[in-house]
Design a protein around this motif. Structure first.
Motif: not given
Length: 342
Positions: A173-184, A190-194
């Motif tokens: 419960i509360g592991g990081d969500g799967f969030g990434y920004a594409q850069v080159s 993307i830090p999951q700060i919620g």
């Protein structure tokens, strides 16, 4: 326990002979000191041969057995009886000396903490909670009264869990969500700060994951039950009393209304809304909003009636293909004859 005592505990009327009841079982397997139930009329014939000491059943069947508990909803009342006989997991009380509890954590004196559990700085463990061996309770986590955190669960920092929640073994419960920004062409995290909030009486199944929000909160509504091996992504919210069955996945920021049911292996894309009371069938693929009260299945999702009709046609496709091939041959033959006449 006497049958009459059990009747009083679960609020049912006893009919027939009072007798000692030591447990519960099926009509087929129950013995003379066990309670069973009849919840489906197709099993009525089993009443004549069962060895059960007593049966939970509707009043119209009571004259077929020696002892009965009269119920308008036998299945529900059997569940109440099971609560009476159920033995809680665990054999310890109090805080074991081999548990790690940060000196700035607040653990209620009535809580039980097993060996090798970890409770981090600022965590608050409410009255009558149980934290089993190997569980990780991160910084500033809040466990409401009566929560049970089974072995090897991970409750990550900032998670808030309401009254009477159960987290089965291995859940995260509360592991990081799967969030990434594409850069080159690369993937920048993307830090999951919620945070994550489980409202009152939520149950999370074994090895299920409820990810923390990127921002704000991932929220599981009161009374909802999440089965084993379910994935709830970041910023998902559910209404009260939802059921999400094994191996289903709900992608980020999707919102479930009250009383939604997702059957096994249903997959929901991100940023859609599922209306109150909707029922989504097993292995469904849901790519758009679903209205309240909808019932459907299939991938892509179809309304129940359309899904059933398409399933019938699907089974007929091999025969239809043969007929189509035969028709094509006949048409070609007719065209050949017509061309000769010309």
């Amino acid at each position: 326990m006497l049958l009459s005592e059990l009747a009083g505990l679960i609020g049912l009327k006893m009919a027939g002979k009072d007798k000692e009841i030591s447990g519960l079982n099926t009509l087929e397997l129950a013995g003379p000191t066990e309670l069973s139930f009849l919840a489906n009329a197709k099993y009525e014939s089993a009443l004549a041969v069962t060895k059960a000491g007593a049966i939970v059943l509707e009043e119209k069947y009571a004259d077929q057995v020696e002892s009965a508990l009269i119920s308008e909803n036998p299945y529900m009342d059997l569940a109440k009886a099971m609560h009476v006989f159920a033995r809680p997991q665990g054999c310890l009380e109090g805080i074991h000396e081999l548990a790690f509890i940060h000196h700035e954590a607040d653990v209620d004196d009535s809580a039980t903490v097993y060996p090798f559990a970890f409770i981090g700085k600022g965590a608050k463990i409410g009255p009558n909670c149980k934290v089993f061996a190997g569980a990780y309770i991160g910084e500033d986590v809040v466990l409401g009264p009566g929560c049970i955190i089974y072995p090897n669960c991970s409750i990550m920092a900032g998670t808030v869990i309401g009254t009477g929640c159960i987290v089965q073994p291995g859940a995260v419960i509360g592991g990081d969500g799967f969030g990434y920004a594409q850069v080159s062409g690369k993937h920048m995290k993307i830090p999951q700060i919620g945070t994550v909030e489980l409202q009152d009486q939520v149950e999370i199944g074994a090895n299920a994951c409820v990810d923390r929000a990127a921002l704000d909160v991932t929220r599981i509504g009161a009374g909802s039950k999440i089965d084993n091996l379910v994935q709830i992504a970041h910023n998902v919210t559910t209404g009260e009393d939802c059921l999400v069955i094994s191996q289903s996945g709900v992608a980020g920021s999707t919102k479930l209304g009250k009383g939604v049911v997702l059957a096994a292996q249903a997959g929901l894309v991100d940023n859609i809304k599922i209306g109150d009371g909707a029922v989504i069938g097993a292995q469904a693929g849901v790519t758009n909003d679903v209205p309240a009260g909808f019932m459907g299945a299939g991938s892509p999702l179809l309304e129940k009636g359309n899904f059933l009709r398409s399933s019938i046609y699907h089974r007929k496709l091999p025969d239809m293909a043969k007929k189509m091939s035969a028709l094509e041959k006949r048409i070609k033959a007719l065209e050949a004859e017509l061309s000769k006449e010309d």
